[in-house]
Design an enzyme around this catalytic site. Structure first.
Site, mmCIF file in Angstrom:
data_model
loop_
_atom_site.group_PDB
_atom_site.id
_atom_site.type_symbol
_atom_site.label_atom_id
_atom_site.label_comp_id
_atom_site.label_asym_id
_atom_site.label_seq_id
_atom_site.Cartn_x
_atom_site.Cartn_y
_atom_site.Cartn_z
ATOM 1 N N LYS A 80 54.217 42.698 49.679
ATOM 2 C CA LYS A 80 52.921 42.092 50.486
ATOM 3 C C LYS A 80 53.031 41.158 51.364
ATOM 4 C CE LYS A 80 49.678 43.231 46.663
ATOM 5 N NZ LYS A 80 48.851 42.704 45.832
ATOM 6 N N ARG A 131 36.396 43.222 36.469
ATOM 7 C CA ARG A 131 34.908 43.204 37.203
ATOM 8 C C ARG A 131 34.172 44.469 37.216
ATOM 9 N NH1 ARG A 131 38.602 41.073 42.376
ATOM 10 N NH2 ARG A 131 39.808 42.622 40.855
HETATM 11 P P1 ADP Z 1 46.612 41.546 41.042
HETATM 12 O O1 ADP Z 1 47.172 41.580 42.665
HETATM 13 O O2 ADP Z 1 47.769 41.698 40.078
HETATM 14 O O3 ADP Z 1 45.385 42.428 40.847
HETATM 15 P P2 ADP Z 1 44.875 39.381 41.586
HETATM 16 O O4 ADP Z 1 45.259 37.912 41.991
HETATM 17 O O5 ADP Z 1 43.966 40.206 42.447
HETATM 18 O O6 ADP Z 1 46.216 40.116 41.252
HETATM 19 O O7 ADP Z 1 44.140 39.403 40.066
HETATM 20 C C1 ADP Z 1 44.743 38.612 38.848
HETATM 21 C C2 ADP Z 1 43.761 39.227 37.529
HETATM 22 O O8 ADP Z 1 42.346 38.580 37.838
HETATM 23 C C3 ADP Z 1 43.288 40.554 37.849
HETATM 24 O O9 ADP Z 1 43.312 41.126 36.438
HETATM 25 C C4 ADP Z 1 42.193 40.840 38.293
HETATM 26 O O10 ADP Z 1 41.062 41.898 37.901
HETATM 27 C C5 ADP Z 1 41.333 39.371 37.936
HETATM 28 N N1 ADP Z 1 40.179 38.965 38.870
HETATM 29 C C6 ADP Z 1 40.294 38.813 40.068
HETATM 30 N N2 ADP Z 1 39.093 38.355 40.652
HETATM 31 C C7 ADP Z 1 38.210 38.425 39.281
HETATM 32 C C8 ADP Z 1 37.024 37.992 39.092
HETATM 33 N N3 ADP Z 1 36.185 37.630 40.179
HETATM 34 N N4 ADP Z 1 36.623 37.682 37.845
HETATM 35 C C9 ADP Z 1 37.300 38.176 36.969
HETATM 36 N N5 ADP Z 1 38.387 38.917 36.883
HETATM 37 C C10 ADP Z 1 39.132 38.686 38.276
#
Ligand code: ADP
Length: 181
Positions: A40, A89
């Site tokens: 990434k 989510r």
């Molecule tokens: P990844 O690339 O592993 O999905 P992220 O940083 O996007 O990493 O997300 C890490 C975790 O946090 C994942 O389980 C994702 O579903 C959760 N997550 C991200 N945004 C939210 C949110 N707004 N509310 C709850 N959980 C979230």
């Protein structure tokens, strides 16, 4: 019980922070682990993401912030943790998360994934949404911790609206498999 909360956190949002805060009430220790993914092109280098998360979790006594390279289950073994904490989510998250949880279980049958449902106010929120808004000059103050909003602002300050800031390269992959601080 120690839980690992793995993710990209590029950048950390108030949705992530909400999961961390709630996880801290359930587990003795929550290790927020920033995945170093060479595939990434992130907005912030791993070390900066680690520092951003450290700054906004200072009020939580049982949080540790770290980064890692490789399989999450291997990192969990290394840290003596048998729980992976993840946020959910929407249904779209569910499919991907379920697949990942099952896959991780095939790699180590002692690992369990615990899902926390997002708080309603953050159900739309993702790091990508934040970057999309910032790219066009919109305010993200209500979506990310204050200091992170400043970092994002700085990052896009010299970039024309709609353009992506220059890619910041990850630091070189460490020779050892894991980058435990
Ligand atoms: P990844 O690339 O592993 O999905 P992220 O940083 O996007 O990493 O997300 C890490 C975790 O946090 C994942 O389980 C994702 O579903 C959760 N997550 C991200 N945004 C939210 C949110 N707004 N509310 C709850 N959980 C979230």
């Amino acid at each position: 019980m120690i839980a690992i909360y793995p993710g990209s956190f590029d950048p950390i949002t108030l949705g992530h922070l909400d999961i961390i805060e709630r996880g801290c009430k359930l587990f003795e220790r929550v290790i927020v682990a920033v995945l170093c993914n060479p595939e990434k092109s992130p907005l912030f280098p791993v070390q900066e993401r680690v520092e951003q998360i450290r700054r906004c979790t200072q009020h939580l006594e049982n949080v540790e912030v770290d980064s890692f390279v490789g399989l999450t289950v291997d990192y969990a073994k290394l840290r003596n943790a048998k729980v992976l904490l993840r946020g959910l989510r929407a249904v779209s998250d569910f499919e991907k998360e379920l697949q990942m949880a099952h896959t991780n279980h095939t790699l180590w049958d002692e690992i369990e994934t615990v899902f926390l449902a997002t708080s309603n106010e953050y159900s739309f929120l993702s790091s990508s949404v934040v970057k999309e808004i910032a790219k066009f000059g919109g305010s993200v103050d209500h979506l990310v911790p204050q200091q992170v909003a400043l970092d994002i602002c700085q990052c896009y300050a010299e970039t024309p609206p709609g353009a992506t800031p220059p890619i910041i390269m990850n630091p070189p992959t460490p020779l050892n498999h894991f980058q435990v601080e």
